[in-house]
Write an enzyme that holds these catalytic residues in place. Sequence first.
Site, PDB file in Angstrom:
ATOM      1  N   CYS A  28      -5.557   4.691   3.050  1.00  0.00           N
ATOM      2  CA  CYS A  28      -5.195   5.647   1.575  1.00  0.00           C
ATOM      3  C   CYS A  28      -5.734   4.837   0.486  1.00  0.00           C
ATOM      4  O   CYS A  28      -5.291   3.849   0.123  1.00  0.00           O
ATOM      5  CB  CYS A  28      -3.155   5.062   1.933  1.00  0.00           C
ATOM      6  SG  CYS A  28      -2.934   4.656   0.380  1.00  0.00           S
ATOM      7  N   CYS A  31      -3.201   2.514  -1.769  1.00  0.00           N
ATOM      8  CA  CYS A  31      -3.141   1.907  -1.323  1.00  0.00           C
ATOM      9  C   CYS A  31      -4.514   0.784  -2.086  1.00  0.00           C
ATOM     10  O   CYS A  31      -4.042   0.098  -2.320  1.00  0.00           O
ATOM     11  CB  CYS A  31      -2.725   1.472  -0.202  1.00  0.00           C
ATOM     12  SG  CYS A  31      -1.771   2.622   0.881  1.00  0.00           S
TER      13      CYS A  31
END
Length: 106
Positions: A28, A31
């Site tokens: 991600c 993230c």
Amino acid sequence: MEEIRTSERYREAVQSGRVVVEFYATWCPDCRRIEPYLGEWEEKYREQFTMVRVNRDEVPDLAEELQILGIPTFLVYDQGREVKRLFSRDAKSKEQVEQFLDQAYA
């Protein structure tokens, strides 16, 4: 920051008082963008709550049960009860996450 790897440990952790959980994945990009700040946030909010992390790909049943539809997602618990949630669409920058954490238990 503790990395939660099982549903059982997750349930124990969120029962332990005020706990903020970050659901993330290694692939991600959002993230990864906020990851460098996790240690800073853990220290900054140490007196207010505990922070833990869950890789949603390592515990997919838990992510499904909790309806983690986007990542990163932050869940705020107070004595085992979810009280707030920050979805991925609003957790893309350091400022967005800090604003949420500042108000986590307000």
